[in-house]
Design an enzyme around this catalytic site. Structure first.
Site, mmCIF file in Angstrom:
data_model
loop_
_atom_site.group_PDB
_atom_site.id
_atom_site.type_symbol
_atom_site.label_atom_id
_atom_site.label_comp_id
_atom_site.label_asym_id
_atom_site.label_seq_id
_atom_site.Cartn_x
_atom_site.Cartn_y
_atom_site.Cartn_z
ATOM 1 N N CYS A 8 -48.072 30.273 27.400
ATOM 2 C CA CYS A 8 -46.954 30.325 28.343
ATOM 3 C C CYS A 8 -46.739 31.785 28.718
ATOM 4 O O CYS A 8 -47.604 32.628 28.472
ATOM 5 C CB CYS A 8 -45.698 29.660 27.790
ATOM 6 S SG CYS A 8 -44.860 30.515 26.437
ATOM 7 N N ARG A 14 -42.096 27.814 25.157
ATOM 8 C CA ARG A 14 -42.925 26.622 25.345
ATOM 9 C C ARG A 14 -44.179 26.602 24.486
ATOM 10 O O ARG A 14 -44.470 25.598 23.832
ATOM 11 C CB ARG A 14 -43.303 26.474 26.819
ATOM 12 C CG ARG A 14 -42.100 26.258 27.727
ATOM 13 C CD ARG A 14 -42.466 26.356 29.178
ATOM 14 N NE ARG A 14 -42.812 27.739 29.523
ATOM 15 C CZ ARG A 14 -43.311 28.115 30.693
ATOM 16 N NH1 ARG A 14 -43.550 27.218 31.627
ATOM 17 N NH2 ARG A 14 -43.578 29.384 30.931
ATOM 18 N N ASP A 125 -39.695 26.457 32.219
ATOM 19 C CA ASP A 125 -39.460 27.482 31.202
ATOM 20 C C ASP A 125 -37.999 27.446 30.762
ATOM 21 O O ASP A 125 -37.103 27.832 31.515
ATOM 22 C CB ASP A 125 -39.812 28.858 31.771
ATOM 23 C CG ASP A 125 -39.860 29.925 30.693
ATOM 24 O OD1 ASP A 125 -39.301 29.714 29.590
ATOM 25 O OD2 ASP A 125 -40.456 30.987 30.953
#
Length: 156
Positions: A8, A14, A125
Site C-alpha cells: 500500500c 491496508r 485508504d
C-alpha cells in the site's frame, strides 16, 4: 515456498492488515512452511513504525496478531523474491510497475482482483477515510480468495 507481498502507500494501514489477516489464515489452514507473507509501502514516511492504531484496533477485535510488524519501503529486490505482489489500489499498482520497469517480477495484481462480486476495485485508504471496518471486510475477503487460488494452483 509461495511468497506473498502486500503493498500500500505507507505500510501502516491496508498492507499490514492484509499481512496479518493472511498470516492468520495460513496458520488456521496449517500452511506455515508452504506460504509466507510480508508487506511494504511505496512511500517512506512511516518506515519502522507499527501498524496504524485503527488497523491495530480492528485486528485486536478479531484476535489477529500483528506482532513484530513494522513499516518498510518496497524495494526493487522484492519484485523478484516474491511470487505474488498484491497492491491495494491502482495507484499502488502503478508505483509497483514503475519500480519494476521491464524486469521480470512476481505476479502483480490488486487485492480486489480476487473478489468477483465486489463493486469497488480499489481498497480505500482508511488513513484518509477512517473506515477501518469496510477495509477489514474487503481485505479479509480478498485474502481468503487469494489463498484459495494459491492452494488450487500449488496443490496445497
Amino acid at each position: 515456498m509461495v511468497k506473498i507481498l502486500f503493498v500500500c502507500l505507507g505500510n501502516i494501514c491496508r498492507s499490514p492488515m492484509a499481512e496479518a489477516i493472511m498470516r492468520h489464515l495460513i496458520q488456521n489452514e496449517g500452511l506455515e512452511g508452504k506460504v509466507t507473507v510480508d508487506s511494504a509501502g511505496t512511500g517512506s514516511w512511516h518506515i519502522g513504525k507499527p501498524p496504524h492504531e485503527g488497523t491495530r484496533s480492528i485486528l485486536d477485535r478479531y484476535r489477529i496478531s500483528y506482532e513484530g510488524q513494522k513499516a518498510r519501503k518496497l524495494m526493487e529486490e522484492d519484485l523478484t523474491s516474491f511470487d505474488y505482489i498484491i497492491g491495494m489500489d491502482s495507484e499502488n499498482i502503478g508505483n509497483i510497475r514503475r519500480l519494476a520497469g521491464f524486469k521480470q517480477t512476481g505476479q502483480i495484481a490488486r487485492l480486489m482482483d480476487y473478489v468477483d462480486d465486489h463493486p469497488i476495485a480499489d481498497v480505500p485508504d482508511p488513513y484518509y477515510t477512517d473506515n477501518f471496518d469496510e477495509v477489514y471486510e474487503m481485505v479479509q475477503k480478498g485474502c481468503e480468495n487469494l489463498l484459495k487460488e494459491i492452494k488450487k494452483i500449488h496443490n496445497f
